[in-house]
Write a protein that holds these residues in place. Sequence first.
Motif, mmCIF file in Angstrom:
data_model
loop_
_atom_site.group_PDB
_atom_site.id
_atom_site.type_symbol
_atom_site.label_atom_id
_atom_site.label_comp_id
_atom_site.label_asym_id
_atom_site.label_seq_id
_atom_site.Cartn_x
_atom_site.Cartn_y
_atom_site.Cartn_z
ATOM 1 N N SER A 18 0.801 -1.220 0.000
ATOM 2 C CA SER A 18 0.000 0.000 0.000
ATOM 3 C C SER A 18 0.840 1.280 0.000
ATOM 4 N N GLY A 19 2.163 1.125 0.022
ATOM 5 C CA GLY A 19 3.025 2.304 0.060
ATOM 6 C C GLY A 19 3.279 2.873 -1.324
ATOM 7 N N TYR A 20 4.189 3.844 -1.378
ATOM 8 C CA TYR A 20 4.507 4.496 -2.651
ATOM 9 C C TYR A 20 6.003 4.823 -2.671
ATOM 10 N N PRO A 21 6.602 4.997 -3.871
ATOM 11 C CA PRO A 21 5.957 5.152 -5.195
ATOM 12 C C PRO A 21 5.813 3.854 -5.986
ATOM 13 N N ASP A 22 6.424 2.741 -5.515
ATOM 14 C CA ASP A 22 6.494 1.531 -6.341
ATOM 15 C C ASP A 22 5.590 0.404 -5.882
ATOM 16 N N GLY A 23 4.873 0.570 -4.766
ATOM 17 C CA GLY A 23 3.970 -0.477 -4.289
ATOM 18 C C GLY A 23 4.681 -1.779 -3.975
#
Length: 314
Positions: free
Chosen positions: A241-246
């Motif tokens: 659920s994180g970013y930028p790369d999931g």
Amino acid sequence: MRVLVVDDDPVQRRLLMRALAPLEVEVWEARNGKEALDLLRDRLPHVVLTDLHMPVMDGLELTQSLKAQDPLLPVILLTADGEREVRLKGIEAGADDFLNRPVDLAELRLRVKGHLERRRLQEKLEDLERTLLVLMRAVEAKDAYTAGHGERVARYALLAAEELGAREEEREDLHMGALLHDVGKIAIPDHILRGDHPLSEHEWRLIREHPVRGDEILGPLRAHPRLRPYVRWHHEKLDGSGYPDGLTEIPLLVQALSAADIYDALTSVRTYRKPLKPHEALEALEEEARKGKLSREVVRAFRSGLLRNRLLRA
């Protein structure tokens, strides 16, 4: 560039200094180690060329003293001793290179030239790192509430890294990566960073782009491959659920940085809320682990590091 020649024999000093003339460097001279150290009170040379056997202070003592001031300063020992024990003592003192007497002057020039070029490159890289750190402080200066954030995050992350058994070189990369993790925010308008108003969807997208912008800024660095995970992935979550790369697989030391980043944000003053107490912020990290967003191992190491360093009460 500056080369220091240290030899108690004036004839040998002049010979070495003439041999260095084609390199077009500034050459300093000293008769022994003590005189050399007195000469270097204000600034250091870029390479030191020293005899081994001298009165007052010999080449081994001088090498040890120089390395205590600057471990990366190249020191070349000149000696007529070919014995293995002598070289081992030189290596133990910190010498970077050896030349046997009588000195081959062509070889001397090549050795000194090589060390000067490496020293020049090192200084360029150090200048670039200093520039980036100044840039990072400029980012923090945009918002009074984030002043010192990079230093605090680096400190917390290193406590966890020590508990995780990270090697020294890994801790060094983590330290620099933590200091620079938000460098991409330099590209974000000040009014968005201050967070003194509800952010629009467009403004949130800009905020979420800072890891990518930081990755791009660090691109020219030789250390970029080592620092990139910390700068680009510090907002990634194990559940994707994180970013930028999931990502769903994140190195433990990157997660240590993420935990430190969250902890410092929660325990710092913000315009929109009061700071949490240390145990409350740690509970928030443990909740992240329960949800599968952060490694339980990292959170345990983080807690242990805080306790060991008396930043958290048991």
